[in-house]
Design an enzyme around this catalytic site. Structure first.
Site, short mmCIF file in Angstrom:
data_model
loop_
_atom_site.label_atom_id
_atom_site.label_comp_id
_atom_site.label_asym_id
_atom_site.label_seq_id
_atom_site.Cartn_x
_atom_site.Cartn_y
_atom_site.Cartn_z
N LYS A 1 51.55 50.48 52.53
CA LYS A 1 51.16 51.67 51.75
C LYS A 1 51.92 52.71 51.87
O LYS A 1 52.17 53.44 51.09
CB LYS A 1 49.62 51.84 51.64
CG LYS A 1 48.93 50.83 51.15
CD LYS A 1 47.38 51.35 50.66
CE LYS A 1 46.66 50.37 49.82
NZ LYS A 1 45.38 50.85 49.58
N LYS B 1 51.64 39.03 47.51
CA LYS B 1 50.40 38.65 47.41
C LYS B 1 50.15 39.36 45.94
O LYS B 1 50.59 40.42 45.53
CB LYS B 1 49.41 39.17 48.08
CG LYS B 1 49.12 40.65 48.38
CD LYS B 1 47.84 40.96 49.28
CE LYS B 1 47.77 42.61 48.80
NZ LYS B 1 46.71 43.08 49.38
N LYS C 1 47.02 44.72 42.21
CA LYS C 1 46.90 45.90 41.03
C LYS C 1 48.22 46.64 40.91
O LYS C 1 48.58 47.22 40.17
CB LYS C 1 45.63 46.48 41.04
CG LYS C 1 45.35 46.80 42.49
CD LYS C 1 43.61 46.99 42.27
CE LYS C 1 42.93 46.96 43.66
NZ LYS C 1 41.69 46.70 43.84
P1 TYM Z 1 40.66 45.26 47.74
O1 TYM Z 1 39.92 46.29 46.86
O2 TYM Z 1 42.21 45.57 48.22
O3 TYM Z 1 40.65 43.77 47.44
C1 TYM Z 1 39.18 43.36 47.50
C2 TYM Z 1 38.96 42.03 47.94
O4 TYM Z 1 39.85 41.11 47.26
C3 TYM Z 1 40.79 40.30 48.25
N1 TYM Z 1 42.03 40.30 47.57
C4 TYM Z 1 42.56 38.86 47.53
N2 TYM Z 1 42.19 37.83 47.79
C5 TYM Z 1 43.12 36.67 47.63
N3 TYM Z 1 44.11 37.03 46.96
C6 TYM Z 1 44.72 38.12 46.74
N4 TYM Z 1 45.90 38.07 46.18
C7 TYM Z 1 43.94 39.35 46.87
N5 TYM Z 1 44.12 40.68 46.82
C8 TYM Z 1 42.82 40.93 47.18
C9 TYM Z 1 40.50 41.30 49.52
O5 TYM Z 1 40.76 40.56 50.54
C10 TYM Z 1 39.31 41.74 49.43
O6 TYM Z 1 38.42 40.77 49.99
N6 TYM Z 1 39.61 47.39 52.25
C11 TYM Z 1 39.02 46.48 51.28
C12 TYM Z 1 37.97 47.10 50.69
C13 TYM Z 1 36.70 47.46 51.55
C14 TYM Z 1 35.91 46.47 52.36
C15 TYM Z 1 35.13 47.24 53.29
C16 TYM Z 1 35.68 45.15 52.31
C17 TYM Z 1 36.17 48.71 52.11
N7 TYM Z 1 35.44 48.43 53.13
C18 TYM Z 1 34.30 46.36 54.10
C19 TYM Z 1 34.93 44.42 53.13
C20 TYM Z 1 34.13 45.10 53.91
C21 TYM Z 1 40.09 46.53 50.25
O7 TYM Z 1 40.95 47.37 49.85
O8 TYM Z 1 39.82 45.39 49.48
#
Ligand code: TYM
Length: 333
Positions: free
Chosen positions: A115, A197, A200
């Site tokens: 990032k 991967k 967005k």
């Molecule tokens: P975020 O918002 O980027 O993504 C949300 C969830 O989607 C999964 N994910 C994917 N899984 C499979 N293939 C992909 N291409 C893909 N892109 C995203 C992510 O692994 C995630 O599970 N930091 C986290 C949000 C968060 C969180 C937490 C999660 C904040 N606090 C506490 C669990 C527990 C995030 O940015 O996810």
């Protein structure tokens, strides 16, 4: 633990529209868990401001994501749905944990490196300490499991390290949670660059839950496969990453195994395979899109859901926070 049930927690950032990586990876499995576990699912809005957001757009996305959670099957009466910024204890615990997290371990986080490379003009301290806030989000509910996609594994690992370090000093304050990562769908790749991967931040190769069916079909028809002469549907992630990714998406959307998919498209080539994947995704997403739209028209209902969720979550979170404050030596107020 409530009613003897194990606790599960996860969140998604409302930093963009939900995409099929978020859905087919973790989110799709969450509704199966709400009967068995005491579940907390939240919208990680505090995390989104590590990258600049347009305020009105962020508010719109939070509501859309909440509606999508419910549309995906997260019934508010069966789990706790809330917005991270509505429970201040997350930020309060994050500060304490900041003081028990090492600069060196945060420097090793791959997401920070990625990032900061992408946002070179805004490498802020929040981007750096992000995993600590995520650790606070988790530990404050004392969960047993954290269901996430593969890309979040490292963040759950550092959360475990922080919990172990804190427990080593003060006794068993935090439960040390396990990551819970699905076998199929844990890493959905971009349709245009299958080595990366789906994300967005790269909308060209990304299929959003709210995309119209014709847009979904167009994206799948244009999906990168490979240029080998064989042109057959075979699961070989190293040799044919684009095809393997489409197979993963098809398997997740239909429940079919890779062998079944290979048999189904035996001798048919990519011309038949790509639209079939598109159609399976359209059908899988159609009810979710329709229900999300219906729920978005009822703002009062959504408001009642997130208010009740914040109250329930806040009660549990404040209990852990009080315990932590006491352990570190803060005088009770
Ligand atoms: P975020 O918002 O980027 O993504 C949300 C969830 O989607 C999964 N994910 C994917 N899984 C499979 N293939 C992909 N291409 C893909 N892109 C995203 C992510 O692994 C995630 O599970 N930091 C986290 C949000 C968060 C969180 C937490 C999660 C904040 N606090 C506490 C669990 C527990 C995030 O940015 O996810």
């Amino acid at each position: 633990m409530e009613n003897g049930k194990k606790v599960m927690l996860s969140g998604i950032q409302p930093s963009g529209e939900l995409h099929i990586g978020n859905y087919l990876g973790p989110l799709r499995h969450w509704p199966e868990m709400i009967e068995e576990f005491d579940c907390y699912f939240f919208l990680a809005d505090l995390h989104t401001i590590t990258v600049r957001q347009e305020p009105a757009e962020l508010r719109r996305r939070v509501l859309t994501l909440l509606a999508s959670y419910i549309a995906c099957g997260l019934a508010p009466e069966k789990c706790t749905l809330f917005i991270q910024s509505h429970v201040p204890a997350h930020s309060q615990l994050a500060w304490v944990l900041d003081c028990y997290t090492m600069f060196g371990e945060l420097s090793r986080m791959t997401q920070f490196k990625d990032k900061s490379a992408r946002n070179a003009d805004n490498i802020n301290a929040g981007l750096f300490t992000y995993p600590v806030l995520m650790a606070a989000d988790i530990l404050i509910y004392q969960p047993d499991f954290v269901p996430v996609g593969e890309d979040q594994r490292q963040h759950v690992e550092i959360c475990r390290d922080i919990a172990n370090r804190f427990n080593g000093i003060y006794g068993d304050v935090f439960k040390v949670p396990e990551p819970y990562i699905a076998k199929v769908g844990a890493r959905i790749m971009s349709l245009s660059t299958p080595e990366k991967k789906m994300s967005k931040s790269q909308p060209e190769g990304c299929v959003f839950l709210m995309d119209k069916p014709e847009d979904i079909m167009r994206k799948f028809k244009r999906a990168v496969t490979d240029s080998d002469a064989e042109r057959c549907v075979r699961y070989a992630p190293e040799e044919k990453p684009g095809v393997a990714n489409l197979m993963q998406i098809y398997a997740s959307a239909t429940g079919k195994s890779y062998e079944e998919i290979e048999r189904e498209f035996d001798g048919k080539g990519y011309g038949a395979f790509k639209p079939a994947v598109g159609e399976a995704v359209v059908e899988c997403l159609r009810p979710i899109r329709e229900e999300t739209e219906r729920l978005l028209a009822d703002k009062a209902y959504l408001e009642s859901v997130y208010r009740a969720g914040a109250e329930k979550a806040g009660y549990v979170a404040n209990k852990t926070l009080r315990k932590v404050y006491k352990k570190v030596g803060f005088l009770p107020g």
